[in-house]
Design a protein around this motif. Structure first.
Motif, PDB file in Angstrom:
ATOM      1  N   THR A 280       0.832  -1.209   0.000  1.00  0.00           N
ATOM      2  CA  THR A 280       0.000   0.000   0.000  1.00  0.00           C
ATOM      3  C   THR A 280       0.864   1.256   0.000  1.00  0.00           C
ATOM      4  OG1 THR A 280      -1.754  -1.159   1.189  1.00  0.00           O
ATOM      5  CG2 THR A 280      -1.822   1.251   1.229  1.00  0.00           C
ATOM      6  N   ARG A 281       1.940   1.216   0.755  1.00  0.00           N
ATOM      7  CA  ARG A 281       2.855   2.359   0.827  1.00  0.00           C
ATOM      8  C   ARG A 281       3.344   2.756  -0.568  1.00  0.00           C
ATOM      9  NH1 ARG A 281       5.572   4.510   5.512  1.00  0.00           N
ATOM     10  NH2 ARG A 281       7.388   5.667   4.845  1.00  0.00           N
ATOM     11  N   GLY A 282       3.764   1.761  -1.355  1.00  0.00           N
ATOM     12  CA  GLY A 282       4.276   2.064  -2.680  1.00  0.00           C
ATOM     13  C   GLY A 282       3.206   2.508  -3.654  1.00  0.00           C
ATOM     14  N   ILE A 283       2.039   1.889  -3.576  1.00  0.00           N
ATOM     15  CA  ILE A 283       0.981   2.184  -4.542  1.00  0.00           C
ATOM     16  C   ILE A 283       0.485   3.621  -4.414  1.00  0.00           C
ATOM     17  CG2 ILE A 283      -1.385   1.612  -5.206  1.00  0.00           C
ATOM     18  CD1 ILE A 283      -0.704  -1.318  -4.498  1.00  0.00           C
ATOM     19  N   VAL A 284       0.221   4.060  -3.187  1.00  0.00           N
ATOM     20  CA  VAL A 284      -0.277   5.433  -3.035  1.00  0.00           C
ATOM     21  C   VAL A 284       0.811   6.450  -3.369  1.00  0.00           C
ATOM     22  CG1 VAL A 284      -2.035   4.787  -1.347  1.00  0.00           C
ATOM     23  CG2 VAL A 284       0.220   5.485  -0.541  1.00  0.00           C
ATOM     24  N   ASN A 285       2.079   6.070  -3.175  1.00  0.00           N
ATOM     25  CA  ASN A 285       3.166   6.980  -3.527  1.00  0.00           C
ATOM     26  C   ASN A 285       3.238   7.228  -5.030  1.00  0.00           C
ATOM     27  OD1 ASN A 285       3.961   7.420  -0.939  1.00  0.00           O
ATOM     28  ND2 ASN A 285       5.992   6.517  -1.132  1.00  0.00           N
ATOM     29  N   VAL A 286       2.896   6.220  -5.824  1.00  0.00           N
ATOM     30  CA  VAL A 286       2.882   6.408  -7.273  1.00  0.00           C
ATOM     31  C   VAL A 286       1.999   7.599  -7.624  1.00  0.00           C
ATOM     32  CG1 VAL A 286       2.189   5.421  -9.484  1.00  0.00           C
ATOM     33  CG2 VAL A 286       3.326   3.980  -7.797  1.00  0.00           C
ATOM     34  N   ALA A 287       0.793   7.606  -7.069  1.00  0.00           N
ATOM     35  CA  ALA A 287      -0.175   8.660  -7.401  1.00  0.00           C
ATOM     36  C   ALA A 287       0.239  10.012  -6.837  1.00  0.00           C
ATOM     37  CB  ALA A 287      -1.554   8.269  -6.869  1.00  0.00           C
ATOM     38  N   PHE A 288       0.639  10.042  -5.574  1.00  0.00           N
ATOM     39  CA  PHE A 288       0.890  11.329  -4.928  1.00  0.00           C
ATOM     40  C   PHE A 288       2.152  12.005  -5.461  1.00  0.00           C
ATOM     41  CE2 PHE A 288       2.599  14.089  -1.635  1.00  0.00           C
ATOM     42  CZ  PHE A 288       1.484  14.819  -1.262  1.00  0.00           C
ATOM     43  N   PHE A 289       3.270  11.286  -5.472  1.00  0.00           N
ATOM     44  CA  PHE A 289       4.533  11.934  -5.826  1.00  0.00           C
ATOM     45  C   PHE A 289       4.666  12.153  -7.330  1.00  0.00           C
ATOM     46  CE2 PHE A 289       5.582  10.328  -1.588  1.00  0.00           C
ATOM     47  CZ  PHE A 289       6.021  11.513  -1.029  1.00  0.00           C
ATOM     48  N   THR A 449      -4.686   5.026  -7.224  1.00  0.00           N
ATOM     49  CA  THR A 449      -5.381   5.197  -5.952  1.00  0.00           C
ATOM     50  C   THR A 449      -6.424   4.106  -5.746  1.00  0.00           C
ATOM     51  OG1 THR A 449      -7.063   6.698  -6.885  1.00  0.00           O
ATOM     52  CG2 THR A 449      -5.028   7.697  -6.054  1.00  0.00           C
ATOM     53  N   ALA A 450      -7.033   3.648  -6.843  1.00  0.00           N
ATOM     54  CA  ALA A 450      -7.986   2.536  -6.731  1.00  0.00           C
ATOM     55  C   ALA A 450      -7.267   1.265  -6.292  1.00  0.00           C
ATOM     56  CB  ALA A 450      -8.691   2.320  -8.071  1.00  0.00           C
ATOM     57  N   ALA A 451      -6.072   1.043  -6.837  1.00  0.00           N
ATOM     58  CA  ALA A 451      -5.284  -0.111  -6.422  1.00  0.00           C
ATOM     59  C   ALA A 451      -4.889   0.004  -4.950  1.00  0.00           C
ATOM     60  CB  ALA A 451      -4.038  -0.231  -7.294  1.00  0.00           C
ATOM     61  N   GLY A 452      -4.646   1.231  -4.487  1.00  0.00           N
ATOM     62  CA  GLY A 452      -4.323   1.439  -3.086  1.00  0.00           C
ATOM     63  C   GLY A 452      -5.463   1.040  -2.167  1.00  0.00           C
ATOM     64  N   ILE A 453      -6.683   1.273  -2.583  1.00  0.00           N
ATOM     65  CA  ILE A 453      -7.839   0.860  -1.774  1.00  0.00           C
ATOM     66  C   ILE A 453      -7.869  -0.664  -1.648  1.00  0.00           C
ATOM     67  CG2 ILE A 453     -10.359   0.828  -1.646  1.00  0.00           C
ATOM     68  CD1 ILE A 453     -10.340   3.512  -3.153  1.00  0.00           C
ATOM     69  N   VAL A 454      -7.611  -1.351  -2.749  1.00  0.00           N
ATOM     70  CA  VAL A 454      -7.608  -2.819  -2.729  1.00  0.00           C
ATOM     71  C   VAL A 454      -6.513  -3.356  -1.813  1.00  0.00           C
ATOM     72  CG1 VAL A 454      -7.271  -4.894  -4.126  1.00  0.00           C
ATOM     73  CG2 VAL A 454      -8.604  -2.980  -5.039  1.00  0.00           C
ATOM     74  N   SER A 455      -5.281  -2.828  -1.954  1.00  0.00           N
ATOM     75  CA  SER A 455      -4.182  -3.314  -1.115  1.00  0.00           C
ATOM     76  C   SER A 455      -4.407  -2.952   0.350  1.00  0.00           C
ATOM     77  CB  SER A 455      -2.845  -2.742  -1.599  1.00  0.00           C
ATOM     78  OG  SER A 455      -2.819  -1.329  -1.473  1.00  0.00           O
ATOM     79  N   GLY A 456      -5.045  -1.789   0.596  1.00  0.00           N
ATOM     80  CA  GLY A 456      -5.375  -1.435   1.974  1.00  0.00           C
ATOM     81  C   GLY A 456      -6.339  -2.422   2.596  1.00  0.00           C
ATOM     82  N   LEU A 457      -7.325  -2.853   1.833  1.00  0.00           N
ATOM     83  CA  LEU A 457      -8.268  -3.862   2.323  1.00  0.00           C
ATOM     84  C   LEU A 457      -7.552  -5.179   2.609  1.00  0.00           C
ATOM     85  CD1 LEU A 457     -11.289  -3.162  -0.059  1.00  0.00           C
ATOM     86  CD2 LEU A 457     -11.282  -2.909   2.440  1.00  0.00           C
ATOM     87  N   ARG A 458      -6.592  -5.544   1.749  1.00  0.00           N
ATOM     88  CA  ARG A 458      -5.834  -6.775   1.969  1.00  0.00           C
ATOM     89  C   ARG A 458      -4.948  -6.679   3.200  1.00  0.00           C
ATOM     90  NH1 ARG A 458      -6.981 -11.385  -0.129  1.00  0.00           N
ATOM     91  NH2 ARG A 458      -4.784 -11.962  -0.367  1.00  0.00           N
ATOM     92  N   GLY A 459      -4.516  -5.469   3.509  1.00  0.00           N
ATOM     93  CA  GLY A 459      -3.670  -5.294   4.685  1.00  0.00           C
ATOM     94  C   GLY A 459      -4.446  -5.222   5.981  1.00  0.00           C
ATOM     95  N   ALA A 460      -5.755  -4.975   5.894  1.00  0.00           N
ATOM     96  CA  ALA A 460      -6.574  -4.876   7.103  1.00  0.00           C
ATOM     97  C   ALA A 460      -6.732  -6.247   7.748  1.00  0.00           C
ATOM     98  CB  ALA A 460      -7.941  -4.287   6.749  1.00  0.00           C
TER      99      ALA A 460
END
Length: 481
Positions: A280-289, A449-460
């Motif tokens: 999740t850390r890497g995926i959201v960084n793609v979008a933000f940075f 960001t959509a992929a980040g939501i999926v990985s966040g759910l997997r990390g929960a």
């Protein structure tokens, strides 16, 4: 050494206060360097004719950080964080000096790479210091303060960098940061003397990891260099295009081959728990940075806003980041669910940013929306930092922190290099401020960001009691002896 969990110790207790201040000094230094350099880069690119390679200057910093991060992970586990911290600071100073005197844009890129190598050493060392010195209940607060350490640089950095760039030249932005780095060294160095190696029995296969780190950094560099040049070769021969495509493909393959051994098993396939938290850390960084790197260029080129004012948009993101980190430090429910919430907020705010850019909304709208994006990142990334330390055995905090930073930096590389390639492909030299080009970049990055939501759910957590979120040997079996 870490205090016993039965005796809660605050981050500003007499025992920990000097170390806390030293860590905050390091992050403040890194924040000022980042905000100042991003603000000055449009002027650097314009003066040195480096617009087509603009994204490369950012992604190369992160690419070199990959190598520094891999090396520092094992080094900190074997020798403690002090040596990695010293080398990191020294490299950052050398990189700033090299960029400040560079006569060509590619030399600026080299200087950024050297600084990035130092940054990779520094951030892993800081994480290990936090994991070994602060009790678990104090760590969310410490990470919240680290985000808050960006506030003053975020407010002052762009203004100072813009003023210096306009009145003295962009070179003094790089050179002027050097004393800030030296000051951070003088503050933190005495505070880490007691943090030596853990135990020789837990030594990592450092040579193997260094070789993998070199292969990873080399593969990533080859891929992004080729992609940028492919997008910028209007009159290239078919042979040149084929050659660049081949180099890019080889680079991607090499990176994908060596990367799994440097991350917890299952990270690339979003395995539940720790692997998905790191992903999740890497995926959201793609979008933000990827978005952040091109905001100043968009404002300067399409709206003719001065660099200092354009940099204030980044200040809003940093302030939002601090607010998000402040909120995560005070949650009372399962922290891992903040990954889902943060990714969802980032998705909504980045979509709004693309829309605001397309309709040429007033600057204050962009500032507010980017501040919301920063809030989402502060909430998400601080939570990943806390969770990774919580789930790591003490002897593996260096490697797992390195894995988290690898994900962080790879996300930034993919975001900035991908955005840079799109910009080189779509922009018109006669109209570098073409708004649709930037809108296309924002929308392409929004997909992550959509992929980040999926990985966040997997990390929960998968159960009410969070039984799957317990410390484990998360890297076991991933690095051959």
């Amino acid at each position: 050494m870490r205090k016993n969990a039965s005796k809660p110790t605050g981050a500003m207790s007499p025992e920990l206060r000097p170390l806390t201040i030293g860590i905050l000094a390091i992050i403040t230094c890194a924040a000022f360097e980042a905000m100042a350099v991003v603000t000055a880069m449009p002027s650097v690119a314009r003066e040195l004719s480096g617009e087509s390679s603009y994204g490369l200057a950012f992604s190369m910093y992160l690419t070199a950080s990959l190598l520094g991060t891999v090396v520092a992970g094992s080094w900190c586990d074997r020798k403690g964080p002090r040596p990695a911290l010293a080398v990191g600071m020294s490299l950052m100073i050398v990189g700033l000096l090299a960029a400040g005197v560079a006569p060509d844009f590619w030399l600026v890129t080299v200087g950024r790479a050297v600084s990035g190598l130092g940054g990779g050493f520094m951030i892993v060392a800081v994480y290990v210091v936090i994991g070994r010195s602060f009790p678990q209940q104090a760590q969310p607060v410490v990470f919240g303060w680290l985000a808050a350490a960006w506030v003053v640089p975020a407010l002052v950095g762009p203004v100072v960098a813009g003023f210096v760039t306009e009145h003295f030249g962009w070179r003094w932005v790089f050179l002027g940061v050097v004393p800030v780095v030296v000051a951070a060294v003088l503050i933190v160095w005495p505070k880490t003397r007691e943090l030596g190696p853990i135990d020789a029995a837990h030594e990592s296969p450092a040579k193997d990891r260094v070789l993998r780190g070199l292969a990873l950094a080399g593969g990533v560099f080859a891929a992004q260099w080729s992609v940028v040049h492919l997008a910028d070769t209007d009159s290239a021969t078919p042979g040149a295009v084929l050659g660049l495509t081949g180099i890019a493909a080889v680079g991607v393959v090499v990176a994908l081959v060596v990367l799994p051994a440097l991350l917890p098993k299952g990270t690339l396939v979003l395995a539940r728990g720790l692997p998905s938290i790191i992903a999740t850390r890497g995926i959201v960084n793609v979008a933000f940075f990827g978005t952040e790197a091109f905001i100043p260029l968009m404002l300067v080129s399409s709206r003719e806003i001065d660099p200092g004012t354009a940099g204030l948009t980044l200040s809003a993101g940093a302030l939002g980041w601090s607010a998000g980190s402040f909120v995560q430090a005070r949650v009372t429910f399962g922290r891992q669910w903040l990954l889902v919430a943060g990714s969802s907020v980032l998705s909504a705010s980045l979509a709004a940013f693309a829309l605001a850019t397309a309709v040429e909304a007033p600057l204050w709208v962009l500032v507010v929306v980017w501040g919301l994006s920063g809030f989402a990142m502060g909430m998400t990334l601080s939570s990943t930092s806390v969770l990774v330390l919580k789930l790591s055995e003490r002897s593996e905090q260096g490697r797992n922190s390195a894995a988290l930073q690898l994900s962080d930096q790879l996300g930034g590389v993919v975001g900035t290099a991908g955005a840079g390639a799109l910009f080189a492909l779509l922009h018109d030299d006669a109209d570098p401020g073409h708004v649709p080009t930037f809108v296309a970049i924002w929308l392409a990055l929004w997909v992550f960001t959509a992929a980040g939501i999926v990985s966040g759910l997997r990390g929960a957590r998968s159960s009410a009691d969070g039984s799957d979120l317990t410390p484990s040997k998360s890297m076991e079996g991933t690095v051959p002896a």
